[in-house]
Design a protein around this motif. Sequence first.
Motif, mmCIF file in Angstrom:
data_model
loop_
_atom_site.group_PDB
_atom_site.id
_atom_site.type_symbol
_atom_site.label_atom_id
_atom_site.label_comp_id
_atom_site.label_asym_id
_atom_site.label_seq_id
_atom_site.Cartn_x
_atom_site.Cartn_y
_atom_site.Cartn_z
ATOM 1 N N GLU A 1 -9.234 -1.126 -0.674
ATOM 2 C CA GLU A 1 -8.299 -1.106 0.465
ATOM 3 C C GLU A 1 -8.888 -1.723 1.732
ATOM 4 N N ASP B 1 -2.621 5.626 -0.984
ATOM 5 C CA ASP B 1 -3.777 4.714 -1.062
ATOM 6 C C ASP B 1 -4.577 4.792 0.231
ATOM 7 N N GLN C 1 0.840 -1.191 0.000
ATOM 8 C CA GLN C 1 0.000 0.000 0.000
ATOM 9 C C GLN C 1 0.876 1.242 0.000
ATOM 10 N N ASN D 1 -8.308 6.401 0.742
ATOM 11 C CA ASN D 1 -9.366 5.527 1.261
ATOM 12 C C ASN D 1 -10.064 6.183 2.448
ATOM 13 N N SER E 1 -1.839 3.527 -8.236
ATOM 14 C CA SER E 1 -0.997 4.251 -7.257
ATOM 15 C C SER E 1 0.490 3.971 -7.424
#
Length: 335
Positions: free
Chosen positions: A94, A70, A66, A74, A122
Motif C-alpha cells: 500500500e 487495506d 483501495q 497498513n 481484500s
Amino acid sequence: MIKNTRTLGEFIIKNQLAFPFSTGELSSLINGIRLAAKVVNHEVNKAGLVDILGAYGETNIQGEKQQKLDVFANEKFIQALDNREIVCGIASEEEEDFVILNSDDKKNQNKYVVLIDPLDGSSNIDVNVSVGTIFSIYRRISPLGSPVQLKDFLQPGKDQVAAGYIIYGTSTMIVYSTGDGVNGFTLNPAIGSFYLSHPNMKFPEDGSIYSVNEGNYVHFPNGVKQYIKYCQKEEGNRPYSSRYIGSLVSDFHRNMIKGGIYMYPNSEIANDGKLRLLYECNPMAYIAEQAGGKASDGQSRILDIKPTELHQRVPFFCGSKNMVKKLEEYITTCQ
Ligand code: P6P
C-alpha cells in the motif's frame, strides 16, 4: 479449557526458535505482528456491520481501488512495528516507496526491515471470504546508524530471516517460520491469545488440488495449459479438484494442509503474472520450502530471484513438491 498447549509467547521463549534473532528481538517483532493481527482481525470481523466496506476511493500503487480495510491494516501494522526497537524500515503493497521508521534516529540502529502485504485478497471482504496478511523479514544490509536504503529491501528471498502470514478465516491464525520449520497458532478470541494449534506443518509431497483462475486459461503459456489438462485428465488419482478462493493466503493454507498447487502464471494479459515478488511470493515461498514444498516461477526457484524493484511481479507456482515439479516439466517441454 484449551488442552495443555503453548501460547505463541511461551513457544518463542521455550523453543528458542529465534535464530538469528535474540529471543527478545523475535518476541518483540512477533508480538508487534500479533498485536496488529488482533486489531485487524477485529475490524475484518465487523466489516459487514459498519460502513467500512467499499472502495476507499483512492487507488494504490498497483492501480487497484483501495478497500478501506487495506488502508486500516497498513496503518496498524506500520504502527505496531514502529513501536518495536527492532525494525528500521517497512515496504508495503500500500506504499509507493519504503517507509523509514526514523521517528528518532535511534531507529537507524535497528537491525531488521519488514515487507508486508497488509490485507491480501481484500476484494473478498465485501463477500465475507477469508483474507490475509503476509510478512517477510530481512536483516538490513546498510550499516547500523546509516539511513535505510532500497538495497535493504531488494534482497533475494533465500536471505529472509523470517516470514509468515495471518489468515482471517473461520478462525484467525498466525503461521510463520524463522528457518526451523513452520508452526501455526490459532487465536482464542475469548481471551485474545494465540495457541500452538499446528506444530511443525508440512506440505504433502503430492496432492490432488489445483488452484488457478481458469478464466484466464486462453491467455496462459502452452506449458501451463498442458499441465491444467493433465490435472483434469481421468487417469490414476486424477482428475484433481479445482479449488480457487481468490485469496492467496487461503488457497495456500488449504493446499499446505491437504496437498495441492497454487498457480498464478504469466500470460498475454499479464506478462509477469500478478503476484508481487517481495511481499507475496518470497514469504509464501519461504514458508512452502520450510514445510517441504516447492515454489517456482515456472523455471527457477522463487527464493533465488534477485529483486530489481519493490513492486515487481513474477509468475508464481507453489505447493506440493511433486506437483510443482510436474508443472515445470510441462513448461520446459512446451518451450
Ligand atoms: P485474480 C488478491 O488480489 C491476489 O493478490 C491473491 O490473493 C489472489 O490469489 C489473486 O490476487 C487473485 O487474482 O486475478 O484471480 O482475481
